[in-house]
Design an enzyme around this catalytic site. Structure first.
Site, PDB file in Angstrom:
ATOM      1  CG  HIS A 227      -5.925  -1.991   8.772  1.00 18.83           C
ATOM      2  ND1 HIS A 227      -5.898  -0.618   8.935  1.00 18.83           N
ATOM      3  CD2 HIS A 227      -4.648  -2.394   9.033  1.00 18.83           C
ATOM      4  CE1 HIS A 227      -4.692  -0.225   9.272  1.00 18.83           C
ATOM      5  NE2 HIS A 227      -3.912  -1.277   9.343  1.00 18.83           N
TER       6      HIS A 227
ATOM      7  CD  GLU B  10      -8.476   1.178   7.535  1.00 16.61           C
ATOM      8  OE1 GLU B  10      -8.565   0.321   8.431  1.00 16.61           O
ATOM      9  OE2 GLU B  10      -7.664   2.126   7.589  1.00 16.61           O
TER      10      GLU B  10
ATOM     11  CG  ASP C 135      -0.320  -0.515   2.488  1.00 18.33           C
ATOM     12  OD1 ASP C 135       0.917  -0.519   2.568  1.00 18.33           O
ATOM     13  OD2 ASP C 135      -1.048  -0.901   3.406  1.00 18.33           O
TER      14      ASP C 135
ATOM     15  CG  ASN D 262      -8.830  -1.132  11.907  1.00 19.39           C
ATOM     16  OD1 ASN D 262      -7.857  -1.788  11.549  1.00 19.39           O
ATOM     17  ND2 ASN D 262      -9.314  -0.124  11.213  1.00 19.39           N
TER      18      ASN D 262
HETATM   19  C1  F6R Z   1       1.494  -1.495   6.170  1.00 20.51           C
HETATM   20  C2  F6R Z   1       0.134  -1.979   6.218  1.00 20.51           C
HETATM   21  C3  F6R Z   1      -0.668  -1.977   7.490  1.00 20.51           C
HETATM   22  C4  F6R Z   1       0.141  -2.385   8.724  1.00 20.51           C
HETATM   23  C5  F6R Z   1      -0.742  -2.380   9.974  1.00 20.51           C
HETATM   24  C6  F6R Z   1       0.068  -2.673  11.217  1.00 20.51           C
HETATM   25  O1  F6R Z   1       2.008  -1.591   4.862  1.00 20.51           O
HETATM   26  O2  F6R Z   1      -0.369  -2.368   5.223  1.00 20.51           O
HETATM   27  O3  F6R Z   1      -1.765  -2.850   7.336  1.00 20.51           O
HETATM   28  O4  F6R Z   1       0.675  -3.660   8.536  1.00 20.51           O
HETATM   29  O5  F6R Z   1      -1.350  -1.136  10.116  1.00 20.51           O
HETATM   30  O6  F6R Z   1       0.992  -1.648  11.427  1.00 20.51           O
HETATM   31  P1  F6R Z   1       2.150  -1.800  12.499  1.00 20.51           P
HETATM   32  O7  F6R Z   1       3.004  -2.918  12.042  1.00 20.51           O
HETATM   33  O8  F6R Z   1       2.879  -0.479  12.462  1.00 20.51           O
HETATM   34  O9  F6R Z   1       1.496  -2.063  13.803  1.00 20.51           O
END
Ligand code: F6R
Length: 232
Positions: free
Chosen positions: A137, A142, A67, A135
């Site tokens: 995702h 989301e 992303d 959450n």
């Molecule tokens: C990042 C991504 C997000 C993260 C998620 C967890 O490329 O796609 O889905 O993997 O928000 O983030 P962290 O690892 O910072 O807790």
């Protein structure tokens, strides 16, 4: 789904980097799907260290990132492009041409997303690394995202805006895109992930917890530390 419980973030990072290195040794032109955020950082540090010791060669791997924020300036330090170059790509011998990132500066976001899907179709992802949001995702899929979602422009959930301190939208691989990966490794570390981990593993497969759709993958490995697994 295979669940591996480890002690802490260090063990989790070691396990992830060991899997990546083993897979590259088996298939030097491996296509890897990378994630950003805190979860994979330790593994990336290990990969850089092992590369410096001459233990792993990245010259033939191809990569796709999950992303990117949208819109975001090319030189914005918050971009996932900057994250990837600063935290790993600049420190290993990957070829720039083999790096695929969603372009947060693209004027035509629809075309950008379609082209990305096409590229992934032509270079199927062998090993996709994903983190999980508090959450539930994955990527920026989301809650409310469906199993048939493809690479697209999305609104960020309010928790994500707060945590990531980014007020805008994002381009993300869809859930169907991620599910096409031959193998998926989901990592979760820390207490703050415990609820999302519980819900995606033992709850219903449901669009309110997008990570739960990964249970449809034939080759999903979930690596969690003690704290992230504390509600299981
Ligand atoms: C990042 C991504 C997000 C993260 C998620 C967890 O490329 O796609 O889905 O993997 O928000 O983030 P962290 O690892 O910072 O807790």
């Amino acid at each position: 789904m295979k669940i591996i419980k480890v002690k802490d973030y260090k063990e989790l990072s070691n396990m992830v980097s060991e899997i990546i290195i083993k897979e590259i040794r088996k298939k030097p032109n491996l296509t890897i799907g990378f994630a950003t955020g805190k979860s994979p950082l330790g593994a990336y540090k290990n990969l850089i260290r092992e590369h410096k010791k001459g233990k792993v060669d990245f010259s033939r791997i191809k990569t796709f990132n999950l992303d990117e924020y949208y819109p975001i300036n090319a030189d914005d330090k918050k971009s996932y492009r900057a994250y990837m170059f600063n935290n790993i790509f600049n420190k290993i011998n990957i070829k720039k041409d083999n790096i695929n990132l969603l372009d947060g500066t693209a004027k035509n976001f629809k075309k950008e997303c379609e082209d990305y899907e096409d590229k992934i179709k032509k270079n199927p992802i062998d090993l996709q690394i994903v983190g999980i949001g508090v959450n539930g995702h994955i990527g920026f899929n989301e809650p409310g995202s469906t199993i048939v979602s493809r690479t697209r422009l999305v609104d960020l959930a309010s928790e994500t805006i707060k945590r990531n301190k980014y007020l805008g939208k994002a381009l993300t691989m869809g859930i169907s895109t991620i599910l096409k990966s031959k193998r998926i490794i989901l990592l979760a570390s820390g207490k703050e992930k415990a609820r999302a981990v519980r819900d995606f593993i033992i709850g219903d497969i449901d669009k309110n917890i997008p990570a739960s759709f990964l249970r449809k993958s034939k080759n999903l490995i979930v690596i969690i530390d003690k704290e992230a697994g504390s509600l299981l």
